[in-house]
Design a protein around this motif. Structure first.
Motif, PDB file in Angstrom:
ATOM      1  N   SER A 144       2.473   1.843  -3.356  1.00 51.01           N
ATOM      2  CA  SER A 144       1.634   2.110  -4.533  1.00 51.01           C
ATOM      3  C   SER A 144       0.932   3.467  -4.451  1.00 51.01           C
ATOM      4  O   SER A 144       0.572   4.045  -5.459  1.00 51.01           O
ATOM      5  CB  SER A 144       0.597   0.992  -4.692  1.00 51.01           C
ATOM      6  N   GLU A 171      -5.272   8.355  -3.900  1.00 49.29           N
ATOM      7  CA  GLU A 171      -5.545   6.908  -3.791  1.00 49.29           C
ATOM      8  C   GLU A 171      -5.882   6.485  -2.369  1.00 49.29           C
ATOM      9  O   GLU A 171      -6.455   5.421  -2.151  1.00 49.29           O
ATOM     10  CB  GLU A 171      -4.312   6.107  -4.236  1.00 49.29           C
ATOM     11  N   ILE A 212       0.837  -1.198   0.000  1.00 48.61           N
ATOM     12  CA  ILE A 212       0.000   0.000   0.000  1.00 48.61           C
ATOM     13  C   ILE A 212       0.877   1.255   0.000  1.00 48.61           C
ATOM     14  O   ILE A 212       0.679   2.170  -0.812  1.00 48.61           O
ATOM     15  CB  ILE A 212      -0.942   0.000   1.230  1.00 48.61           C
ATOM     16  N   LEU A 228     -12.722  -1.556  -1.535  1.00 44.66           N
ATOM     17  CA  LEU A 228     -11.596  -0.760  -1.037  1.00 44.66           C
ATOM     18  C   LEU A 228     -10.782  -1.570  -0.039  1.00 44.66           C
ATOM     19  O   LEU A 228     -11.310  -2.469   0.615  1.00 44.66           O
ATOM     20  CB  LEU A 228     -12.097   0.522  -0.366  1.00 44.66           C
ATOM     21  N   GLU A 229      -9.527  -1.233   0.099  1.00 46.19           N
ATOM     22  CA  GLU A 229      -8.672  -1.871   1.096  1.00 46.19           C
ATOM     23  C   GLU A 229      -8.719  -1.026   2.375  1.00 46.19           C
ATOM     24  O   GLU A 229      -8.789   0.201   2.299  1.00 46.19           O
ATOM     25  CB  GLU A 229      -7.239  -1.950   0.560  1.00 46.19           C
ATOM     26  N   ALA A 245     -15.227   7.054  -4.652  1.00 47.96           N
ATOM     27  CA  ALA A 245     -14.074   6.197  -4.966  1.00 47.96           C
ATOM     28  C   ALA A 245     -13.692   6.236  -6.442  1.00 47.96           C
ATOM     29  O   ALA A 245     -12.522   6.445  -6.778  1.00 47.96           O
ATOM     30  CB  ALA A 245     -14.349   4.764  -4.528  1.00 47.96           C
ATOM     31  N   SER A 246     -14.667   6.046  -7.338  1.00 44.83           N
ATOM     32  CA  SER A 246     -14.281   5.983  -8.750  1.00 44.83           C
ATOM     33  C   SER A 246     -13.935   7.365  -9.279  1.00 44.83           C
ATOM     34  O   SER A 246     -13.003   7.523 -10.065  1.00 44.83           O
ATOM     35  CB  SER A 246     -15.391   5.326  -9.582  1.00 44.83           C
ATOM     36  N   GLY A 273     -10.480   8.186  -7.544  1.00 47.73           N
ATOM     37  CA  GLY A 273      -9.431   7.155  -7.627  1.00 47.73           C
ATOM     38  C   GLY A 273      -9.044   6.569  -6.270  1.00 47.73           C
ATOM     39  O   GLY A 273      -7.936   6.061  -6.094  1.00 47.73           O
ATOM     40  N   ARG A 303     -14.779  -2.545   2.448  1.00 52.68           N
ATOM     41  CA  ARG A 303     -14.256  -3.756   1.801  1.00 52.68           C
ATOM     42  C   ARG A 303     -15.283  -4.319   0.821  1.00 52.68           C
ATOM     43  O   ARG A 303     -14.922  -4.802  -0.254  1.00 52.68           O
ATOM     44  CB  ARG A 303     -13.876  -4.793   2.853  1.00 52.68           C
ATOM     45  N   ARG A 324      -8.522   4.040  -3.334  1.00 48.93           N
ATOM     46  CA  ARG A 324      -8.379   2.581  -3.225  1.00 48.93           C
ATOM     47  C   ARG A 324      -8.213   2.114  -1.775  1.00 48.93           C
ATOM     48  O   ARG A 324      -8.446   0.967  -1.460  1.00 48.93           O
ATOM     49  CB  ARG A 324      -7.157   2.119  -4.034  1.00 48.93           C
ATOM     50  N   VAL A 325      -7.785   3.036  -0.908  1.00 49.41           N
ATOM     51  CA  VAL A 325      -7.444   2.625   0.460  1.00 49.41           C
ATOM     52  C   VAL A 325      -8.064   3.583   1.477  1.00 49.41           C
ATOM     53  O   VAL A 325      -7.965   4.804   1.331  1.00 49.41           O
ATOM     54  CB  VAL A 325      -5.905   2.631   0.673  1.00 49.41           C
TER      55      VAL A 325
END
Lengths: 430, 162
Positions: free
Chosen positions: B16, B76, B13, B126-127, B98-99, B102, B122, B104-105
């Motif tokens: 990235s 992100e 994580i 998403l993480e 989210a979309s 962008g 989750r 992700r976490v």
């Protein structure tokens, strides 16, 4: 009782590896000795971040040093703590922890069975800071509770006490500390984390004289304050202003708020070492790291030898008594079995028939045992506490500490046990 | 029971992610959120501070936004420097955006845990990391936390690339 998640690696692996990755620039496998005082900043902003404690890094070796940091991480790992502050000696580790917790006029409760040097530091020298120590019989829970007052800031004991062979009922004392909202500080020098890990029994801070079994060969002075990271310094407002109130010596930084479970270790470096100055030398840290690499093997041998010598003395006609927790009829045998793994330690006392004079003759009659004031050396050591380490105490204090006139203290080394027995037998019989 | 995360997941994580929206930013230098923001900036992350009370002002050279919706993407990761209860609202906003942004976490700070919010995030793909500090984790996994005498839990005979 588990207070932290189980480490991924075993004790002996961490004993060799914890804190010490290969040095990334050169690939050096053994920990380099950073015999260096000061560290170059990238730029002014980097310097500002470091001085504000906003980034990790080195400024000046009075506060932190890369070699000392390896030892600090290793001790934190072995004790199951969050972080460690190493110091120039065990005594300065004691100074550092109380400096973080105490204000002038504050008090702490300590066991009356302690290493004589601690009794003097707590009972006499700390008074100059207006810190008062209330000594209590730690085998009587009511005596501990009664000694706790509104100004009490901590409870202190040794896991395995020097020299009386006293084993503290850590779980019971930790319970009392918890009920009172006070941190329990445990000196674990005599047991080492290979025999006992006080944090697992409820201690909040563990102290060491690394001079003893951890370095293991009598080369290097050192101390350590290992913080569990588990005590809530902010639970009672204004109880620990050094850790949980704006710190005037750091522009009003509140250590507990900013660093959470790292607060005491940060304070130990950024205030304790910075402003009091008892820093461990990098060479001493290196020597101690070498010692710890063989801690488990040495401690097993120390304990095996101590048991053999204690059994021998127990059956000797010139010996009045032996106090070793490894002997079945010892009053601390049950507690020792509960709290100590892998052995019962290697420091114990015995009395010679004939008292003071006969005792001195035995000390002077040994040729293999070294007559000196230390413990935890690879060599076997012998001492008459009443005339040396415990000399500053009153006769009553000496008796309570297990250091009366007829007492001889042994620190059994890793030599061939038959040779140790022969030396003692000769000294006793002459 | 606190969740346990593999060091490899946390490293993935942190390697990235490039931009972090920090919800609950503070302009006071003694506050933990300020410490974390400054550290993450020095490690190459762009940190976008969010605090409705400070919207329009600047913290450490970055404009403060009032909400995740107002913060220009992409970012992100959302770092939640709020209490555990407030983490639900932040998570709902993050899922909704989210979309578009962008995201992700969702990373909840040390002391911040909201298992319901985590389950929701989750389920939305998403993480989630809870009760950890990205500054401490970055330092821990890059051998910097060790410099302060802390147990990193890292045991390795591999030589780190510098």
């Amino acid at each position: 009782m588990t207070r932290r998640k189980t480490p991924e690696y075993g004790f002996e692996t961490r004993m060799v590896h914890a804190g010490a990755q290969p040095e990334p620039v050169t690939g050096a496998r053994q920990t380099p000795i950073f015999q260096n005082t000061s560290y170059v900043f990238h730029d002014a902003d980097d310097a500002a971040s470091l001085f504000n404690l906003q980034s990790f890094g080195f400024i000046y070796s009075r506060l932190t040093n890369p070699t000392v940091a390896v030892l600090e991480e290793r001790l934190a790992s072995l004790e199951g703590g969050r972080g460690t502050t190493c110091t120039a000696s065990g005594h300065s580790a004691q100074l550092l922890v109380f400096f973080a917790l105490m204000e002038p006029g504050d008090r702490f409760v300590a066991s009356n069975r302690l290493y004589g040097g601690s009794v003097t530091q707590f009972g006499k020298t700390f008074r100059k800071f207006d810190w008062q120590c209330d000594f209590a019989d730690f085998e009587d829970p009511e005596a501990i509770r009664t000694a706790i007052g509104p100004k009490t800031k901590a409870i202190f004991c040794e896991a395995l006490a020097n020299p009386g062979g006293v084993v503290t009922d850590l779980e019971a004392v930790a319970q009392i500390a918890r009920e009172a909202g006070l941190p329990l500080i445990v000196d674990n020098t005599m047991a080492t984390p290979f025999l006992c890990r006080p944090i697992e029994w409820g201690a909040d801070v563990v102290l060491h004289s690394t001079t003893k079994f951890l370095s293991g060969n009598g080369t290097s002075m050192g101390g350590a304050m290992v913080d569990s990271g588990l005590f809530d310094w902010s639970a009672v407002q204004d109880r620990f202003p050094g850790l949980a109130a704006p710190e005037p010596a750091y522009h009003g930084l509140n250590f507990h708020e900013s660093f959470g479970d790292m607060a005491l270790t940060m304070h130990g470096h950024a205030i304790g070492l910075r402003d009091l100055g008892p820093t461990m030398a990098p060479m001493n840290a290196f020597q101690t790291l070498l010692g710890i690499e063989s801690l488990a093997m040495r401690m097993r041998r120390h304990c095996e030898n101590a048991q053999i010598v204690a059994d021998f003395l127990d059956g000797h006609e010139r010996v009045a008594w032996v106090r070793y927790a490894g002997l079945r009829d010892n009053p601390y045998h049950a507690l020792a079995t509960k709290y100590l793994e892998n052995g019962f330690g290697s420091v114990f006392t015995f009395g010679v028939k004939g008292g003071y004079e006969a005792g001195l003759k035995v000390v002077e009659g040994c040729t293999l045992f070294s007559h000196l004031a230390n413990i935890g050396d690879a060599r076997s050591l012998i001492l008459h506490p009443a005339s040396t380490t415990h000399r500053q105490l009153t006769p009553e204090q000496r008796d309570v500490a297990g250091a009366g006139d007829d007492v001889i203290r042994l620190s059994i080394g890793v030599e061939t046990p038959e040779d140790l027995i022969r030396d003692l037998d000769h000294a006793l019989s002459s | 029971m606190p969740e346990i995360y593999a060091d490899s997941d946390i490293l993935r994580i942190l390697r990235s992610v490039k931009t972090i929206a920090l919800v609950g930013a503070s302009a006071k230098w003694q506050r933990p959120s300020y410490f974390a923001m400054k550290y993450l900036q020095t490690k190459g992350y762009r940190v976008l501070p969010i605090n409705p009370g400070l919207a329009g002002q600047e913290i450490l050279g970055e404009t403060v936004y009032a909400s995740l919706a107002d913060t220009p993407g992409p970012f992100e990761m959302v770092d939640v420097f709020r209490n555990s209860a407030a983490a639900m609202g932040v998570t709902e906003d993050a899922i909704a955006l989210a979309s578009e942004k962008g995201i992700r976490v969702i990373w909840m700070q040390l002391g911040v845990e909201n298992p319901e919010a985590a389950a929701l995030a989750r389920a939305a793909g998403l993480e989630v990391i809870m009760d950890r500090c990205p500054k401490i984790e970055f330092g821990r996994l890059n051998a910097e936390l060790s410099w302060g005498g802390f147990d990193s839990g890292v045991i390795t005979a591999r030589r780190r690339r510098v």
